[in-house]
Design an enzyme around this catalytic site. Structure first.
Site, short mmCIF file in Angstrom:
data_model
loop_
_atom_site.label_atom_id
_atom_site.label_comp_id
_atom_site.label_asym_id
_atom_site.label_seq_id
_atom_site.Cartn_x
_atom_site.Cartn_y
_atom_site.Cartn_z
N LYS A 145 -39.08 -30.41 26.72
CA LYS A 145 -38.15 -31.35 27.36
C LYS A 145 -37.35 -32.16 26.36
CE LYS A 145 -42.61 -32.57 27.78
NZ LYS A 145 -43.64 -31.75 28.38
N LYS A 202 -37.40 -36.02 30.90
CA LYS A 202 -37.53 -35.22 32.12
C LYS A 202 -36.50 -35.60 33.18
CE LYS A 202 -42.48 -34.57 31.22
NZ LYS A 202 -43.81 -35.21 31.41
#
Lengths: 433, 433
Positions: free
Chosen positions: B106, B205
């Site tokens: 991420k 995220k």
């Protein structure tokens, strides 16, 4: 822009109107996510007169289903009339003609889905995201997001009407009848609510989920279904005292590929500590446990034109993509082998139980009950016995450890025959977090 | 059986081991859902000596990343080394060579993802289901299950470490330091927990989710990120009194296509009535509100080798299907236009606020505060003021109605300058159900 995928809609009621309205309102956004646009080219409905809550070209609406099914330009058919027939026949004819079908018809699929898919030609897909909790994209999520998993357990609240009634009974201490009447007044229950409250509707849905997850041909007639009609405020009170909620749970479990599956719908005491127990009112949720992903849960509205339209159009979008770019095989891999099933006989299913007896209020009563339970290999996890003033009988509530259904039925028969038992015992199942 | 899809794995730590173990254990089940099997053909890692908790052929493990990236038989590369470099370079090289890439990285994607996708050749997909809550198949669900929706709101608990710490602080009335130490002892927090507790990890995220849902090139440096380090037991007590829980929420909202988006991570008072507030311990959940589907929620484990392997292998399965049957375009439609973004300036973002002041305990204090708030267009929704015995100052807690961030900052500056204010005000955001 590529040529549109022409779609025929059969059934122009609330849900059909929702689909047309969504494609009208969000056509640009939806089109931006597709290689070719989606066009509702024909609509068939017995009622061509009533006003609909969406814009549409009146020229495409008629009663002519045959014309729609016979139109070679129609690539996909949306079936939204519900019920077994003529829905099944229309779906079968559409598939035989090589058209894709998108349906929200859980009742028909729970009885005929496997046959329809098996007999469809290779290039025709039967998709049904809208059949299980329109507001939860569970079919595609299991099929793709959880593709790597061996799914061992599904526990689901998949009937908004019954969940609304149970939530009311819990919070308002009202009877089933009162809660149902309120739900009908608010439009959360149909004038004839039978399928929602007797477990039939969630039964249809868990049949579809079990078939998909286990790759088995489970049909509605194979499963055990109990409704919520017999629940009383007393059971909600005891459930609360024991830190449970009562939910109408649809359950499908198996240990792994090859192991027999257990599929049922029953009012169940569910530990208040679980996420699933937090689902109240008309909302739905599906808990899926897989190896290796562990426990997961999916939550959303269960029904209504808007969420159901979301599901129907997501299926159409998969078809529009696949028709232009390939990948249809992936969608049709939902097919299951007709006739192949491996289900646990009902008497061999295992769970914890809630047993409520109404017995004579005198010494030795508990000894009689616990002796019979023990003889049938049922052990007691917890118990409530409140003496009631000026009454000759008193309730005894028992939560058992995990027991076999066959053993429980035998024990109940034995207890029914004793002199201490004064009413039909109440039997509910129990699920921990 | 068709020829296998050969995969190269870069990074053979805990997650990589989980992927190999899953393909070993569930190879038959996974193969039955695919037109061609998946084969881990090469593994590259700096450490070729340590024992791994899975079976593998030692002959395929080496330190030779160049060999792996240059092997024409490798169709897909799994990147599991984490961090910005050399991960970014490896991913870029794999894509340029026409290989698909599956990654859980991420941090790298939140900084470089849009460029990597934009520069990849048409036939090479970059998939990242594992990057956001491994145990929640959220990327594919939004992409396909929610494809028909205009997504207007995402509110997510997507860092298990911080959620575990907040759950401990709430239930045990312990300090942040104590809760962190316990989490480290139990293995729920890294020895260096910085990115988990300062909001960086959930920030990465939510950047990926916002980019996907809004089709915008949002990068990590664009968003506001606050961590949980400054929370005190006192704030948990007041939150409880007001019927809230404190959660580290990652939020992305916009009214619709064309409207500016708001993306942030901050400790937030969340109404206890919401499903999201029930998510405790190391679990994660993502609430997505879309038109027409309404509110939906997805819940599961956030991290760990097993859930992350589920996500990685689901991406590999999509690639194995698409490579044999078509449909790759659908997967690569996740690409977002580089440089295109439309974000709300921070001072224009709007939410409700929790404000805690420590002020002199004398008449007129509240008048001073409420006058300043009113002058800045901030209205009070609820308030707590408990006099404290034998203390010259007392806390005043205010929940505001929806207010603009710029107005709140101006009001805070004004209050800081008054004589009644005796400590730095605490500012948290508030979300209703």
């Amino acid at each position: 822009m590529a040529n549109p995928m022409k779609v025929g809609l059969i059934g122009f009621g609330n849900i059909g109107t929702g689909v047309v309205d969504l494609l009208n309102r969000s056509g640009a956004l939806i089109g931006s996510r597709l290689p070719r646009p989606i066009e509702i080219a024909r609509i068939a409905d017995l009622d061509t007169e009533s006003a609909r809550m969406c814009e549409y070209d009146p020229a495409i609406l008629s009663t002519d289903v045959d014309g729609l099914l016979g139109d070679p330009e129609i690539e996909a058919v949306i079936e939204l009339i519900g019920g077994y027939e003529p829905a099944r026949t229309f779906v079968e004819r559409a598939l035989r003609a090589g058209k894709h079908v998108v349906t929200a018809n859980k009742a028909m699929l729970a009885r005929h889905g496997a046959d329809l898919m098996a007999n469809a030609p290779k290039g025709a897909a039967l998709l049904y995201e809208a059949a299980i909790g329109g507001g939860i994209p569970i079919v595609r999520t299991i099929h793709q997001g959880l593709a790597a998993n061996n799914i061992t357990s599904i526990r689901a609240i998949i009937n908004g009407t019954s969940n609304y009634i149970l939530s009311s009974m819990e919070s308002g201490s009202v009877t089933f009848k009162e809660a149902l009447a309120e739900a009908q007044r608010l439009g959360y229950a149909e004038p004839d609510p039978t399928f929602d409250i007797d477990g039939t509707d969630p039964g249809h849905k868990i049949v579809l989920l079990a078939s998909q997850c286990f790759g088995q041909d489970v049909r509605f007639d194979d499963i055990m279904v109990e409704g919520i009609q017999k629940l009383t405020p007393m059971d909600f009170a005891y459930a609360a005292e024991l830190k449970y909620r009562i939910k109408l749970l649809a359950i499908a479990k198996r240990d792994g590929p090859g192991a027999p599956a257990e599929v049922r719908v029953s009012p169940t005491l569910l530990s208040r500590a679980s996420m699933l127990a937090q689902v109240s009112g008309v909302f739905n949720a599906v808990e899926v446990i897989g190896d290796p992903i562990g426990p997961t849960l999916y939550y959303g509205r269960g029904a209504g034109p808007a969420p159901t339209a979301s599901a129907v159009v997501s299926d159409l979008m998969a078809l529009a993509s696949a028709s232009a770019e390939g990948g249809l095989e992936r969608e049709t891999r939902l097919r299951i082998p007709v006739g192949q099933k491996n289900l646990k006989p009902r008497e061999e299913t295992e769970t914890e139980y809630y047993l409520r007896f109404q017995v004579v209020d005198q010494p030795g009563t508990m000894a009689v009950i616990s002796k019979i339970l023990g003889e049938n290999k049922i052990s007691i996890k917890s118990m409530i016995q409140h003496g009631e003033d000026r009454s000759e009988t008193a309730p005894v509530i028992i939560i058992t450890h995990t027991a076999r259904e066959g053993d429980v039925q035998r024990a109940l028969n034995a207890i029914r025959e004793t002199k201490i038992n004064k009413a039909e015992p109440v039997v509910l199942r129990v699920e921990e977090a």
